[in-house]
Motif scaffolding. Structure first.
Motif, PDB file in Angstrom:
ATOM      1  N   MET A 116       0.594 -15.155   0.437  1.00  0.00           N
ATOM      2  CA  MET A 116      -0.747 -14.618   0.628  1.00  0.00           C
ATOM      3  C   MET A 116      -0.742 -13.578   1.733  1.00  0.00           C
ATOM      4  O   MET A 116       0.064 -13.636   2.665  1.00  0.00           O
ATOM      5  CB  MET A 116      -1.731 -15.741   0.972  1.00  0.00           C
ATOM      6  CG  MET A 116      -1.856 -16.794  -0.107  1.00  0.00           C
ATOM      7  SD  MET A 116      -2.934 -18.156   0.372  1.00  0.00           S
ATOM      8  CE  MET A 116      -4.501 -17.305   0.429  1.00  0.00           C
ATOM      9  N   GLN A 123      -8.388 -11.315   0.312  1.00  0.00           N
ATOM     10  CA  GLN A 123      -7.257 -12.212   0.064  1.00  0.00           C
ATOM     11  C   GLN A 123      -6.411 -11.670  -1.073  1.00  0.00           C
ATOM     12  O   GLN A 123      -6.884 -11.511  -2.199  1.00  0.00           O
ATOM     13  CB  GLN A 123      -7.763 -13.617  -0.273  1.00  0.00           C
ATOM     14  CG  GLN A 123      -6.668 -14.616  -0.592  1.00  0.00           C
ATOM     15  CD  GLN A 123      -7.225 -16.002  -0.855  1.00  0.00           C
ATOM     16  OE1 GLN A 123      -8.073 -16.495  -0.135  1.00  0.00           O
ATOM     17  NE2 GLN A 123      -6.758 -16.622  -1.924  1.00  0.00           N
ATOM     18  N   ILE A 133      -3.821 -11.839   4.125  1.00  0.00           N
ATOM     19  CA  ILE A 133      -5.238 -11.939   4.474  1.00  0.00           C
ATOM     20  C   ILE A 133      -5.618 -10.801   5.403  1.00  0.00           C
ATOM     21  O   ILE A 133      -4.940 -10.536   6.397  1.00  0.00           O
ATOM     22  CB  ILE A 133      -5.549 -13.296   5.160  1.00  0.00           C
ATOM     23  CG1 ILE A 133      -5.129 -14.463   4.265  1.00  0.00           C
ATOM     24  CG2 ILE A 133      -7.030 -13.383   5.511  1.00  0.00           C
ATOM     25  CD1 ILE A 133      -5.908 -14.567   2.980  1.00  0.00           C
ATOM     26  N   PHE A 161     -10.942 -11.451  -3.589  1.00  0.00           N
ATOM     27  CA  PHE A 161      -9.541 -11.833  -3.760  1.00  0.00           C
ATOM     28  C   PHE A 161      -8.963 -11.267  -5.045  1.00  0.00           C
ATOM     29  O   PHE A 161      -9.654 -11.047  -6.035  1.00  0.00           O
ATOM     30  CB  PHE A 161      -9.329 -13.347  -3.675  1.00  0.00           C
ATOM     31  CG  PHE A 161     -10.206 -14.188  -4.548  1.00  0.00           C
ATOM     32  CD1 PHE A 161      -9.840 -14.519  -5.839  1.00  0.00           C
ATOM     33  CD2 PHE A 161     -11.410 -14.698  -4.056  1.00  0.00           C
ATOM     34  CE1 PHE A 161     -10.635 -15.322  -6.628  1.00  0.00           C
ATOM     35  CE2 PHE A 161     -12.214 -15.506  -4.840  1.00  0.00           C
ATOM     36  CZ  PHE A 161     -11.827 -15.818  -6.129  1.00  0.00           C
ATOM     37  N   ARG A 194     -15.898 -13.045   0.519  1.00  0.00           N
ATOM     38  CA  ARG A 194     -14.479 -12.985   0.184  1.00  0.00           C
ATOM     39  C   ARG A 194     -14.277 -12.165  -1.097  1.00  0.00           C
ATOM     40  O   ARG A 194     -15.020 -12.315  -2.078  1.00  0.00           O
ATOM     41  CB  ARG A 194     -13.922 -14.393  -0.015  1.00  0.00           C
ATOM     42  CG  ARG A 194     -12.408 -14.451  -0.260  1.00  0.00           C
ATOM     43  CD  ARG A 194     -11.944 -15.908  -0.396  1.00  0.00           C
ATOM     44  NE  ARG A 194     -12.233 -16.681   0.788  1.00  0.00           N
ATOM     45  CZ  ARG A 194     -11.361 -16.906   1.769  1.00  0.00           C
ATOM     46  NH1 ARG A 194     -10.139 -16.429   1.688  1.00  0.00           N
ATOM     47  NH2 ARG A 194     -11.711 -17.618   2.820  1.00  0.00           N
ATOM     48  N   SER A 232      -3.061 -12.426  -3.196  1.00  0.00           N
ATOM     49  CA  SER A 232      -2.183 -13.569  -3.468  1.00  0.00           C
ATOM     50  C   SER A 232      -1.110 -13.217  -4.487  1.00  0.00           C
ATOM     51  O   SER A 232      -1.355 -12.441  -5.420  1.00  0.00           O
ATOM     52  CB  SER A 232      -2.992 -14.761  -3.996  1.00  0.00           C
ATOM     53  OG  SER A 232      -3.955 -15.183  -3.061  1.00  0.00           O
TER      54      SER A 232
END
Length: 567
Positions: free
Chosen positions: A362, A349, A364, A326, A324, A351
């Motif tokens: 969010m 991700q 994705i 982010f 991941r 956000s």
């Protein structure tokens, strides 16, 4: 202790009956029991074991206590990403004192203002700030315990120490603490001084517990559950490895690192103090990093370019462990996401969040490149609310503001009006509503409109337009100035200025950014300056910022080169 803006908030999620320091101590004890030499922190060639992390933090706590830091006292942390940052956070929490993030880019005036605002009793800072600290310390009589990380000389009195000397002293004993113990996070606002967001320890745990959700694990209800989960993760090899490329002084890197440690994981920080894509991907490869935090396209664009360069040279990085990546607070582009997904199977991700709470929304993408997108949807517990507190109707085109509930801070330090304005109770539930405007489309996606507070978000750093305007007006020959953010494909926004010269003066616009940089941090300097004959104003006499923004976007299209800052 100074007060927060409001009393104990209603509508909180169930709280864990423990504080962060006790949780981390218990995890450290348990991990050492399973593997006495297990590494908790990595920084270049240096490794800090779990036993060393707890011991060094306890010794730093002992030095701080011996120099007058006690329960409720605030300790600034002005450090680059490093083991010392997390050691200091734990040390301060061990004493039931209050850690406060301090931007290492601050110049003397900014540093003095912030330390005075929070009434700092202690400060742990990098050697590069030592001269600034020495200059302002005589004007801060409450600042009694200063610790310098690096090669700076001692400050000349008994209340200043080099960090390694401080952690060589006797450790502070463990003590009983409270879930109500506090953490202060400084964040942007609408004036030159940042706001201090007051969190309690149990509330922070509620936020960092997202680490369990990312791993598909339930959030433990108590200390025993936290310890059991960490031990299980260490034993089965699932304890995560996290690299905060974003600064630990910002919420994303800070919260994520704490969550990672509570799961018995490892935090990898980079010695480089500006973004080095090759060094970052090398660390991801060598340490088998599972999660990476970045700051939007400011980081993603050069990181994607390095992946492409290495692959073209036949030495592609091994990203097999990376699950991941982010970013929070600074959006990154769809094409950049697609470029990154061509080099590894991971989740990206994006956000929308704030120090006051979140995530609000969010986006994705992954693991396939074709899934790359920049479509935001509401996060669980978030709404788009109209001025009357009702939900904006999807597809109506009505603009509202993003709001979220859940684990929220207590409010702003010594700012009851600001606390009441941002932390609102709607239908009996407490929400954070920092002011991010959006419309909700019929398909549930969001159109994000930004925040109309005069704050410019450039690469994750918040710049206050009025503060920069004042610095420009103080320059010789400048009569008026208006500062706005203009779109930048890498940094999200960059700072641009329109200036009006005094009568008979011929301004050199190229010289003004350097003049601003003599009194404000480098990221606040205008990257673009244009001399204009006058500034349009509204009927009320205020600067017409819409006019200024439109003109600036026409005058300054595209992106200006800019060196990325530390992590």
């Amino acid at each position: 202790m100074s007060s927060v803006g409001s009393g104990v908030p209603a509508g909180r999620q169930p709280r864990i009956a423990s504080d962060l320091a006790t949780l981390i101590e218990a995890v450290a004890d348990a991990v050492v029991g399973v593997d006495s030499g297990r590494t908790a922190l990595v920084h270049g060639d240096r490794a800090v074991t779990w036993a060393q992390l707890d011991d060094r933090a306890a010794r730093l706590a002992g030095w701080l206590a011996a120099n007058g830091v006690g329960v409720g006292d605030r300790v600034g942390i002005g450090l680059y990403n490093s083991p010392e940052y997390l050691e200091t956070v734990l040390a301060v929490l061990k004493l039931r004192a209050v850690p406060v993030n301090v931007n290492y880019r601050y110049l003397e005036g900014e540093l003095e203002q912030v330390l005075a605002m929070v009434d700092a009793r202690g400060l742990v800072t990098d050697a590069t700030l030592a001269g600034r600290v020495a200059a302002v310390a005589p004007r801060l009589p409450r600042l009694r315990a200063v610790t310098i990380v690096g090669s700076a000389e001692e400050g000349g009195d008994g209340h200043s120490r080099r960090y390694e000397e401080a952690v060589a002293g006797p450790p502070a004993p463990r003590c009983e603490r409270s879930p109500d113990d506090q953490v202060l996070l400084l964040t942007g606002g609408t004036t030159g001084l940042p706001k201090a967001v007051v969190w309690d320890s149990a509330g922070v745990f509620g936020v960092v517990a997202s680490a369990y959700g990312r791993a598909g694990r339930p959030v433990p209800p108590d200390l025993d559950g936290v310890v059991a989960d960490a031990v299980a993760a260490v034993r089965d090899g699932s304890a995560p490895v996290f690299l905060p490329a974003s600064p630990l002084m910002h919420g994303t890197g800070f919260f994520s690192s704490l969550g990672n440690l509570l799961r018995g994981g490892r935090v990898v920080t980079l010695p480089q103090r500006s973004l080095d894509p090759a060094a970052l991907w090398t660390a991801v490869q060598e340490h088998r990093v599972n999660e990476l935090a970045i700051v939007g396209d400011a980081f993603a664009v050069p990181l994607a370019a390095e992946l492409e360069r290495a692959a073209a040279e036949g030495r592609a990085y091994d990203l097999g462990a990376l699950r991941r990546v982010f970013s929070s607070g600074v959006r990154w582009g769809t094409e950049t996401k697609r470029r990154m997904l061509r080099h590894g199977r991971m989740t990206l991700q994006d956000s929308i969040a704030a120090t006051e709470g979140g995530p609000f929304a969010m986006s994705i993408s992954g693991p396939d490149p074709d899934t790359a997108n920049s479509r935001f949807t509401l996060a669980p517990g978030a709404r788009v609310i109209a001025p009357d507190g009702s939900d904006v109707v999807p597809g109506s085109g009505e603009a509202g503001v993003l709001a979220c509930t859940g684990n929220l801070p207590l409010g702003y330090l010594d700012a009851p009006a600001a606390t009441e304005a941002v932390f609102r109770t709607v239908d009996g539930v407490r929400y954070a509503v920092p002011g991010d405007a959006a419309t909700l489309e019929a398909d549930g996606t969001l159109t994000l409109l930004g925040r109309g507070s005069g704050v410019i978000n450039t690469g994750g750093e918040k710049v206050f337009a009025e503060e920069v305007e004042q610095a420009l007006v103080d320059c010789p020959g400048v009569a008026e100035a208006v500062v706005v953010g203009v779109p930048d494909e890498r940094w999200g926004s960059r700072v641009a200025a329109l200036v009006v010269p005094e009568a008979g003066v011929e301004l050199d616009p190229a010289a003004l950014p350097a003049a601003v940089g003599e009194r404000l941090a480098g990221y606040k300097r205008p990257r673009e300056v244009r001399v204009v004959p006058g500034i349009e104003r509204t009927v009320s006499g205020k600067v017409d910022r819409r006019w200024a923004a439109d003109l600036a976007r026409r005058e300054f299209p595209g992106s200006a080169p800019q060196a990325p800052g530390q992590n």
